[in-house]
Design a protein around this motif. Structure first.
Motif, short mmCIF file in Angstrom:
data_model
loop_
_atom_site.label_atom_id
_atom_site.label_comp_id
_atom_site.label_asym_id
_atom_site.label_seq_id
_atom_site.Cartn_x
_atom_site.Cartn_y
_atom_site.Cartn_z
N UNK A 1 4.95 14.35 -53.24
CA UNK A 1 3.64 14.36 -53.88
C UNK A 1 2.70 13.16 -54.07
N UNK A 2 3.58 11.92 -54.00
CA UNK A 2 2.72 10.77 -54.14
C UNK A 2 2.05 10.24 -52.72
N UNK A 3 2.52 10.74 -51.57
CA UNK A 3 2.28 10.29 -50.42
C UNK A 3 0.71 11.11 -50.07
N UNK A 4 0.06 10.24 -49.27
CA UNK A 4 -1.26 10.89 -48.69
C UNK A 4 -1.14 12.40 -48.11
N UNK A 5 -1.57 13.19 -48.73
CA UNK A 5 -1.50 14.61 -47.97
C UNK A 5 -0.49 15.02 -48.77
N UNK B 1 3.53 22.84 -51.38
CA UNK B 1 2.77 22.15 -50.33
C UNK B 1 2.03 22.98 -49.74
N UNK B 2 0.61 22.63 -49.43
CA UNK B 2 -0.40 23.47 -48.66
C UNK B 2 -0.04 23.10 -47.17
#
Length: 329
Positions: A74-78, A319-320
């Motif tokens: 969740x902390x990463x881009x996307x 996650x989408x």
């Protein structure tokens, strides 16, 4: 200019032929190198440094946009870190990963690719069918996968599957477990329409659970690799997934005969024989993943969702634009 003798004419002809052969050989070598390069690119191997995490549970999923395996963060881009191999179905456990990838062309064929913790290729097979389910035992020693032979959905009334099991300890491959002796209702059973799918292994790498379909009905089956036998336990169970403590199975239960969301996600207690639905009320067409002894993850609507296994709580999106949730490490 002096006239050419017969010998010099033959010499020139041989020189021309040799030149053509060399040029042709070079073109062939170039073509083979180019094809090899295309194959390597199409293989979609993991980027350098992208490995399965060691220690602690880390969630991975197939990124829909790229088709590659990504680490959910969740902390990463996307919300993810990309760089894994390209797969249509993916699962990993015990330092072993299983990647199913559809090959282009007709009839349908797919690659079954076994990877180590560093997501380096260990073994590759080309088998007929379309990727459907993939599972690795907790130890990483036993692998199972299901391919659609015809059709493209379990919702269809007519389809055929081939489920294979690979023992990495011995290298022995069972290409289709349909030949396993089956006991249904306490009696040995034989029928040409028997299909298996959705294998889930127990911790001993011997016992497994799966779905068997015959005569228009689906059954939960318990199998034994050592004795090469299987027996049905109850009806209306699809894609079982054994909990980490080995006490419960998450599964798809058909609740409607219509094509729109015919299944609900349930949990079955092996000791008591009781079952209950989880709080996810939408139709789930996936083999659920236990992220721990209390929680399930699954694909729905193009994303990865989570829900408590006890029937309480509410679904939560993890996650989408993702599928094939896998817990590794």
């Amino acid at each position: 200019m002096p006239a050419l003798t017969g010998a010099s004419t033959r010499t020139r002809v041989w020189i021309i032929v040799l030149a053509l052969l060399l040029l042709g050989g070079g073109a062939t070598a170039y073509t083979l190198r180019a094809a090899s390069g295309r194959d390597a690119a199409a293989a979609g191997t993991a980027d350098s440094g992208f490995t399965l995490a060691a220690g602690g549970g880390t969630l991975y999923a197939r990124d829909t946009a790229t088709g590659r395996v990504a680490r959910v963060d969740p902390s990463a881009p996307g919300g993810r870190v990309a760089g894994g191999p390209a797969c249509d179905r993916f699962h990993a456990a015990g330092g072993t990963a299983l990647c199913l990838r559809r090959r282009p062309g007709v009839p349908a064929r797919s690659y079954v690719i076994v990877l180590d913790r560093g997501l380096r290729e260990v073994r590759r097979m080309s088998l007929p069918g379309i990727p459907s389910r993939a599972r690795v035992s907790a130890s990483g020693s036993m692998l199972a996968w299901t391919m659609f032979a015809t059709g493209d959905s379990y919702a269809r009334s007519s389809f055929s599957t081939r489920t294979s099991v690979l023992d990495l300890r011995t290298g022995y491959l069972v290409k289709n477990i349909e030949q396993i002796p089956l006991t249904l209702g306490g009696r040995r059973y034989h029928a040409p329409d028997v299909n298996y799918w959705g294998v889930s292994f127990a911790a001993d790498d011997n016992r497994f659970y799966a779905t068997v379909s015959t005569n228009g009905r689906t059954h939960l089956v318990e199998g034994d690799m050592a004795s090469w036998s299987a027996r049905t336990l109850r009806e209306n169970v699809e894609c079982p997934s054994l909990s980490p403590d080995g006490t419960r199975l998450a599964f798809k239960k058909r609740v409607s005969d219509g094509p729109r969301e015919p299944w609900r996600l349930y949990v079955y207690d092996l000791a008591t024989g009781r079952e209950h639905p989880v709080a996810e009320r939408r139709g789930i067409d996936d083999q659920a993943l236990w992220t721990d002894t209390r929680t399930l993850a699954y694909g729905y609507g193009g994303g990865i969702w989570s829900v408590p296994a006890d029937g309480a709580g509410t679904p939560r999106r993890l996650a989408p634009d993702a599928s094939s949730p896998t817990l590794a490490g």
